[in-house]
Design a protein around this motif. Structure first.
Motif, PDB file in Angstrom:
ATOM      1  N   GLY A   1       0.788  -1.225   0.000  1.00  0.00           N
ATOM      2  CA  GLY A   1       0.000   0.000   0.000  1.00  0.00           C
ATOM      3  C   GLY A   1       0.817   1.269   0.000  1.00  0.00           C
ATOM      4  O   GLY A   1       0.298   2.356   0.274  1.00  0.00           O
ATOM      5  N   HIS A   2       2.105   1.161  -0.315  1.00  0.00           N
ATOM      6  CA  HIS A   2       2.996   2.320  -0.371  1.00  0.00           C
ATOM      7  C   HIS A   2       3.639   2.420  -1.751  1.00  0.00           C
ATOM      8  O   HIS A   2       3.750   1.429  -2.465  1.00  0.00           O
ATOM      9  CB  HIS A   2       4.096   2.216   0.694  1.00  0.00           C
ATOM     10  N   ILE A   3       4.084   3.629  -2.089  1.00  0.00           N
ATOM     11  CA  ILE A   3       4.792   3.863  -3.343  1.00  0.00           C
ATOM     12  C   ILE A   3       6.091   4.595  -3.050  1.00  0.00           C
ATOM     13  O   ILE A   3       6.163   5.422  -2.131  1.00  0.00           O
ATOM     14  CB  ILE A   3       3.924   4.670  -4.333  1.00  0.00           C
ATOM     15  N   LEU A   4       7.120   4.279  -3.806  1.00  0.00           N
ATOM     16  CA  LEU A   4       8.440   4.882  -3.604  1.00  0.00           C
ATOM     17  C   LEU A   4       8.553   6.159  -4.432  1.00  0.00           C
ATOM     18  O   LEU A   4       8.422   6.133  -5.656  1.00  0.00           O
ATOM     19  CB  LEU A   4       9.527   3.887  -4.020  1.00  0.00           C
TER      20      LEU A   4
ATOM     21  N   THR B   1      17.441   6.150  -5.524  1.00  0.00           N
ATOM     22  CA  THR B   1      16.848   5.719  -4.251  1.00  0.00           C
ATOM     23  C   THR B   1      17.748   4.804  -3.420  1.00  0.00           C
ATOM     24  O   THR B   1      17.466   4.582  -2.243  1.00  0.00           O
ATOM     25  CB  THR B   1      15.522   4.977  -4.487  1.00  0.00           C
ATOM     26  N   ARG B   2      18.811   4.273  -4.035  1.00  0.00           N
ATOM     27  CA  ARG B   2      19.702   3.330  -3.327  1.00  0.00           C
ATOM     28  C   ARG B   2      18.902   2.185  -2.690  1.00  0.00           C
ATOM     29  O   ARG B   2      19.251   1.691  -1.611  1.00  0.00           O
ATOM     30  CB  ARG B   2      20.508   4.054  -2.231  1.00  0.00           C
ATOM     31  N   ILE B   3      17.836   1.774  -3.318  1.00  0.00           N
ATOM     32  CA  ILE B   3      16.934   0.782  -2.750  1.00  0.00           C
ATOM     33  C   ILE B   3      17.667  -0.524  -2.461  1.00  0.00           C
ATOM     34  O   ILE B   3      18.448  -1.019  -3.285  1.00  0.00           O
ATOM     35  CB  ILE B   3      15.726   0.537  -3.690  1.00  0.00           C
ATOM     36  N   LYS B   4      17.410  -1.093  -1.282  1.00  0.00           N
ATOM     37  CA  LYS B   4      18.095  -2.304  -0.828  1.00  0.00           C
ATOM     38  C   LYS B   4      17.378  -3.556  -1.342  1.00  0.00           C
ATOM     39  O   LYS B   4      16.878  -4.393  -0.579  1.00  0.00           O
ATOM     40  CB  LYS B   4      18.155  -2.322   0.699  1.00  0.00           C
TER      41      LYS B   4
ATOM     42  N   GLU C   1       7.007  -7.958   4.415  1.00  0.00           N
ATOM     43  CA  GLU C   1       6.404  -7.290   5.570  1.00  0.00           C
ATOM     44  C   GLU C   1       7.069  -5.955   5.873  1.00  0.00           C
ATOM     45  O   GLU C   1       6.453  -5.062   6.448  1.00  0.00           O
ATOM     46  CB  GLU C   1       6.488  -8.200   6.800  1.00  0.00           C
ATOM     47  N   THR C   2       8.326  -5.808   5.456  1.00  0.00           N
ATOM     48  CA  THR C   2       9.071  -4.587   5.753  1.00  0.00           C
ATOM     49  C   THR C   2       9.432  -3.864   4.464  1.00  0.00           C
ATOM     50  O   THR C   2       9.934  -4.477   3.517  1.00  0.00           O
ATOM     51  CB  THR C   2      10.377  -4.910   6.517  1.00  0.00           C
ATOM     52  N   LEU C   3       9.175  -2.558   4.435  1.00  0.00           N
ATOM     53  CA  LEU C   3       9.526  -1.767   3.265  1.00  0.00           C
ATOM     54  C   LEU C   3      11.046  -1.667   3.144  1.00  0.00           C
ATOM     55  O   LEU C   3      11.731  -1.377   4.139  1.00  0.00           O
ATOM     56  CB  LEU C   3       8.927  -0.360   3.377  1.00  0.00           C
ATOM     57  N   PRO C   4      11.621  -1.924   1.968  1.00  0.00           N
ATOM     58  CA  PRO C   4      13.078  -1.849   1.797  1.00  0.00           C
ATOM     59  C   PRO C   4      13.608  -0.460   2.141  1.00  0.00           C
ATOM     60  O   PRO C   4      12.934   0.552   1.913  1.00  0.00           O
ATOM     61  CB  PRO C   4      13.263  -2.157   0.305  1.00  0.00           C
ATOM     62  N   LYS C   5      14.818  -0.423   2.668  1.00  0.00           N
ATOM     63  CA  LYS C   5      15.444   0.856   2.992  1.00  0.00           C
ATOM     64  C   LYS C   5      15.801   1.595   1.703  1.00  0.00           C
ATOM     65  O   LYS C   5      16.214   0.993   0.715  1.00  0.00           O
ATOM     66  CB  LYS C   5      16.701   0.628   3.826  1.00  0.00           C
ATOM     67  N   VAL C   6      15.633   2.909   1.739  1.00  0.00           N
ATOM     68  CA  VAL C   6      15.962   3.746   0.583  1.00  0.00           C
ATOM     69  C   VAL C   6      16.673   5.003   1.074  1.00  0.00           C
ATOM     70  O   VAL C   6      16.552   5.406   2.225  1.00  0.00           O
ATOM     71  CB  VAL C   6      14.691   4.137  -0.217  1.00  0.00           C
TER      72      VAL C   6
ATOM     73  N   SER D   1      17.163  14.594  -3.771  1.00  0.00           N
ATOM     74  CA  SER D   1      17.659  15.040  -2.470  1.00  0.00           C
ATOM     75  C   SER D   1      17.162  14.132  -1.357  1.00  0.00           C
ATOM     76  O   SER D   1      17.716  14.121  -0.256  1.00  0.00           O
ATOM     77  CB  SER D   1      17.216  16.483  -2.195  1.00  0.00           C
ATOM     78  N   ASN D   2      16.120  13.356  -1.660  1.00  0.00           N
ATOM     79  CA  ASN D   2      15.570  12.451  -0.661  1.00  0.00           C
ATOM     80  C   ASN D   2      14.771  11.369  -1.370  1.00  0.00           C
ATOM     81  O   ASN D   2      14.296  11.567  -2.486  1.00  0.00           O
ATOM     82  CB  ASN D   2      14.672  13.219   0.312  1.00  0.00           C
ATOM     83  N   ALA D   3      14.639  10.215  -0.740  1.00  0.00           N
ATOM     84  CA  ALA D   3      13.801   9.127  -1.246  1.00  0.00           C
ATOM     85  C   ALA D   3      13.011   8.569  -0.073  1.00  0.00           C
ATOM     86  O   ALA D   3      13.538   8.469   1.040  1.00  0.00           O
ATOM     87  CB  ALA D   3      14.656   8.039  -1.894  1.00  0.00           C
TER      88      ALA D   3
END
Length: 335
Positions: A212-215, A253-256, A295-300, A307-309
């Protein structure tokens, strides 16, 4: 009078004497005029610098008390990539004003003039009579904005109260920000003045969703500095589109999440090519929907042009803070 209601649709950026004359003509032909003010809920930009409330005020101040009693104003959202939904919304707004039960009995028309291909919408309502309006002195809102944000010049094709409103707006921080973006775009386009044909740019955008979230990212530079945006960017000369979207996603985003997982999670792709989608010029973007699970949103973390993600709940997405047509892209891809 020939009509019970005449419908007049426009962005009115800004409301000029040509628009004013259309309304005056409509008041001679109809009991009431319904003015639908389009492109609401958008961030300020050179193409859409004034909010719905500001444009509503410009229009109201252009007419007498008696005339205003016969003018109904309503906001109209854009559905850039879903024309049937936009048409339905126009119909629903008009029916709610006329009252649905008597709408079929009321004599309704739609008034406007064919200024360019963007005016084709006038033919999308065959249930209403088409009333042709004259383009007074070929007044162009684009030219008015060009003069205004280039050097602060207020066009003589504006009514007195609209001119006063623009004089006041020119002293605000909002004017300064839009003017700065205007000059940035002018300098950006100057790089391509010597090419034989206007360039067409190809970009990619990533719609990454989970739980239910968007990056999203916050843009670091102009245009759209400080606005929220989808991770994405220009395609390199020797790069496939899918490779480009994964690269841009990771850079911004440096998404993990490993690249193979990101690529394997692509569930949909679409092309978005509205000619006016970018102030920088003709820009066609290829958007990819990436559906992640867990269950956990990946770190970004913001990087490169961001400037931010951060992750945003669907319900918390603010269209007024979204860059270019990114909110429209999200609606088309996710719903």
């Amino acid at each position: 009078m020939r009509y019970d209601y005449l419908v007049f649709i426009g962005r009115f950026q800004p409301f000029h004497l040509g628009h004013q004359q259309v309304v005056l003509d409509a008041l001679k032909l109809s009991h009431k005029i319904i003015i639908l003010i389009g492109s609401v809920h958008q961030p300020r930009s050179v193409r859409n610098p004034w909010s719905y409330q500001e444009r509503e005020s410009f229009i109201r101040q252009s007419f007498s008390k008696e005339q205003n009693e016969r003018i109904v104003l309503a906001p109209l959202q854009d559905f850039t990539y879903n024309e049937p939904l936009w048409i339905r919304l126009v119909q629903e707004i008009v029916n709610s004003i006329v009252h649905t039960k008597i709408a079929s009995k009321a004599k309704i028309g739609i008034i406007g003039y064919e200024k360019d291909k963007s005016s084709y919408y006038l033919s999308q309502f065959p249930q209403w009579d088409r009333v042709e309006a004259n383009n007074v002195d070929d007044i162009s809102s684009t030219d008015i904005r060009e003069e205004y944000f280039a050097n602060g010049t207020i066009s003589t094709t504006l009514g007195v109260n609209v001119s006063i409103g623009l004089e006041k707006f020119a002293k605000t921080q909002a004017y300064k920000e839009v003017a700065n973006e205007y000059h940035f775009i002018k300098a950006y386009k100057k790089q391509w003045e010597c090419v034989p044909y206007p360039p067409t740019f190809v970009t990619v955008d990533a719609i990454v969703i989970q739980s239910g979230h968007i990056l999203l990212i916050e843009r670091k530079a102009q245009p759209g500095k400080g606005l929220m945006a989808l991770p994405g960017g220009f395609v390199d000369a020797h790069e496939a589109l899918k490779t480009a979207v994964i690269r841009e996603l990771r850079e911004e985003t440096r998404i993990k999440v490993p690249d193979p997982v990101l690529a394997g999670s692509i569930t949909k792709s679409a092309v978005f090519d509205d000619p006016y989608r970018s102030a920088r010029g003709r820009t066609i973007t290829h958007a990819y929907l990436i559906e992640l699970h867990g269950e956990t949103l990946p770190k970004v973390k913001g990087g490169d042009d961001a400037s931010n993600a951060f992750w945003v709940a669907f319900a918390d997405i603010s269209p007024q803070m979204m860059f270019e047509d990114h909110f429209q892209i999200i609606k088309a891809m996710v719903g």
